[in-house]
Design an enzyme around this catalytic site. Structure first.
Site, PDB file in Angstrom:
ATOM      1  N   HIS A  99    -105.191  29.827 -85.117  1.00 11.33           N
ATOM      2  CA  HIS A  99    -106.639  29.694 -84.964  1.00 11.33           C
ATOM      3  C   HIS A  99    -107.009  28.423 -84.194  1.00 11.33           C
ATOM      4  O   HIS A  99    -106.544  27.329 -84.509  1.00 11.33           O
ATOM      5  CB  HIS A  99    -107.279  29.667 -86.355  1.00 11.33           C
ATOM      6  CG  HIS A  99    -108.771  29.658 -86.357  1.00 11.33           C
ATOM      7  ND1 HIS A  99    -109.513  30.690 -85.847  1.00 11.33           N
ATOM      8  CD2 HIS A  99    -109.660  28.727 -86.814  1.00 11.33           C
ATOM      9  CE1 HIS A  99    -110.804  30.407 -85.993  1.00 11.33           C
ATOM     10  NE2 HIS A  99    -110.917  29.234 -86.567  1.00 11.33           N
ATOM     11  N   ALA A 139    -104.517  31.841 -94.011  1.00 13.96           N
ATOM     12  CA  ALA A 139    -104.071  30.501 -93.630  1.00 13.96           C
ATOM     13  C   ALA A 139    -104.954  29.929 -92.524  1.00 13.96           C
ATOM     14  O   ALA A 139    -105.161  30.553 -91.482  1.00 13.96           O
ATOM     15  CB  ALA A 139    -102.617  30.539 -93.176  1.00 13.96           C
ATOM     16  N   VAL A 141    -104.423  27.664 -90.404  1.00 18.28           N
ATOM     17  CA  VAL A 141    -103.729  27.397 -89.149  1.00 18.28           C
ATOM     18  C   VAL A 141    -103.300  28.684 -88.447  1.00 18.28           C
ATOM     19  O   VAL A 141    -102.848  28.646 -87.305  1.00 18.28           O
ATOM     20  CB  VAL A 141    -102.495  26.494 -89.397  1.00 18.28           C
ATOM     21  CG1 VAL A 141    -101.365  27.274 -90.063  1.00 18.28           C
ATOM     22  CG2 VAL A 141    -102.030  25.832 -88.114  1.00 18.28           C
ATOM     23  N   GLU A 142    -103.491  29.826 -89.116  1.00 22.40           N
ATOM     24  CA  GLU A 142    -103.080  31.091 -88.513  1.00 22.40           C
ATOM     25  C   GLU A 142    -104.300  31.952 -88.182  1.00 22.40           C
ATOM     26  O   GLU A 142    -104.924  31.779 -87.158  1.00 22.40           O
ATOM     27  CB  GLU A 142    -102.091  31.809 -89.436  1.00 22.40           C
ATOM     28  CG  GLU A 142    -100.788  31.006 -89.613  1.00 22.40           C
ATOM     29  CD  GLU A 142     -99.771  31.711 -90.456  1.00 22.40           C
ATOM     30  OE1 GLU A 142     -99.317  32.806 -90.029  1.00 22.40           O
ATOM     31  OE2 GLU A 142     -99.400  31.199 -91.531  1.00 22.40           O
ATOM     32  N   MET A 143    -104.693  32.878 -89.068  1.00 26.92           N
ATOM     33  CA  MET A 143    -105.808  33.764 -88.764  1.00 26.92           C
ATOM     34  C   MET A 143    -107.128  33.270 -89.345  1.00 26.92           C
ATOM     35  O   MET A 143    -108.203  33.695 -88.915  1.00 26.92           O
ATOM     36  CB  MET A 143    -105.486  35.182 -89.243  1.00 26.92           C
ATOM     37  CG  MET A 143    -104.266  35.763 -88.523  1.00 26.92           C
ATOM     38  SD  MET A 143    -103.578  37.276 -89.264  1.00 26.92           S
ATOM     39  CE  MET A 143    -104.791  38.490 -88.762  1.00 26.92           C
TER      40      MET A 143
END
Length: 332
Positions: A99, A139, A141-143
């Site tokens: 993200h 998360a 830092v992810e989605m």
């Protein structure tokens, strides 16, 4: 990619053929029976949990959800962003980018054959695929998407309403977090790579791998690599301490807070390892040869000669299997 089979027909066939296939065949001719006996061919399907039976409807829905970017807060990141089918179902960059371009702390593991693993993620924080499936969605830092919002987005589409109802016909309100996880997990359990050259060798084809790869298999066993990389997935699913070059990651310790778990990571599978570079938890190791040398030095206390490194690397290349057939779905 074109789907060459009907899931309604192939799933029972795979289960039946997996049950009938022998663990290994007696092979005459190359004198390596004692070494071959240390390995197991990869079954066609991993174990299926009793509370998430594998059905064509779940697999088809999970296939769509795997490529669905609208369950990310930006609307542009999907599971397939980091687990790209064209890149060994990983991403081939040192550490995953999520993200708003954030870079994660660890290298992206492949999802190929992940249903055979006894835990998920480098630190083993998820015991199974169902638990793992929702982690990247939430998360930051992810989605970076909270589950309620992700489910609300899916509920906006008649097609997803119909797909969830078909996959979970006994549920009054089937678009829920548990069923989202079960669908994604079901799809991932079909992403397996049997019929690698090494599997064909184990099942009786003495010409499936070459002489250097056979030398590498011998070196792999004689040097103790097989102690941790064993079983059909070539991992013991245990956690071992290693501080690879450039990494300060505390590994399993971040989950357990046990001092003894510092720098411990789950043994990665070696299946398709030639296609899932770069290597190690921080992705800083670019080549398979370098990875073999590091593991020999850090885990076995040995400085491998160049010939040994090349032989083991040739063996590892034989572990690349047939990539799974799947649909790139037309999303609503």
């Amino acid at each position: 990619m074109k789907q060459h089979y009907s899931m309604k027909k192939i799933l029972p066939a795979l289960i039946a053929s997996s049950a009938l296939l022998p663990a290994g065949l007696a092979i005459a001719g190359d004198g390596l029976e004692d070494y071959r006996d240390r390995f197991e061919p990869l079954p066609y399907l991993p174990p299926i949990p009793s509370d998430n039976s594998l059905s064509a409807e779940k697999v088809g829905l999970g296939n769509m959800l795997f490529f669905e970017p609208r369950i990310s807060s930006s609307g542009v990141i999907s599971c397939a962003t980091c687990h790209n089918p064209a890149l060994g179902w990983a991403d081939r960059i040192p550490r995953a980018t999520g993200h708003h371009g954030q870079v994660g702390e660890r290298n992206t593991p492949t999802v190929l054959n992940s249903g055979f693993l006894e835990s998920q993620f480098w630190d083993g924080r998820a015991p199974d695929l169902e638990t793992q499936a929702l982690g990247p969605i939430e998360a930051g830092v992810e989605m970076a998407m909270d589950l309620d919002s992700a489910l609300a987005r899916l509920n906006e589409f008649d097609l997803y309403q119909r797909k969830f109802e078909a996959a979970f016909p006994d549920d009054e309100d089937p678009i829920n977090a548990e069923n989202l996880a079960k669908s994604l997990a079901s799809f991932q359990r079909t992403l397996n790579t049997p019929h690698s050259p090494f599997d064909r060798y184990l099942r009786g084809d003495t010409d499936a791998i070459g002489g250097q790869a056979k030398d590498g298999m011998v070196a792999f066993v004689d040097n103790g690599c097989v102690a941790c990389h064993r079983g059909p997935e070539l991992t013991d699913s245990q956690f071992h301490a290693i501080q690879v070059p450039g990494s300060t990651d505390l590994g399993r310790y971040t989950v357990t807070k046990e001092e003894s778990d510092k720098y411990r990571f789950r043994t990665p599978t070696l299946r398709n390892v030639a296609a899932t570079y770069p290597y190690m938890n921080n992705g800083a190791t670019e080549t398979l040869e370098e990875a073999v040398a590091i593991m020999g030095r850090e885990m076995l206390g040995r400085e491998f000669e160049e010939a040994t490194i090349n032989d083991i690397t040739a063996f590892l290349h034989t572990l690349t299997g047939e990539m799974p057939d799947f649909n790139v779905p037309a999303l609503p």
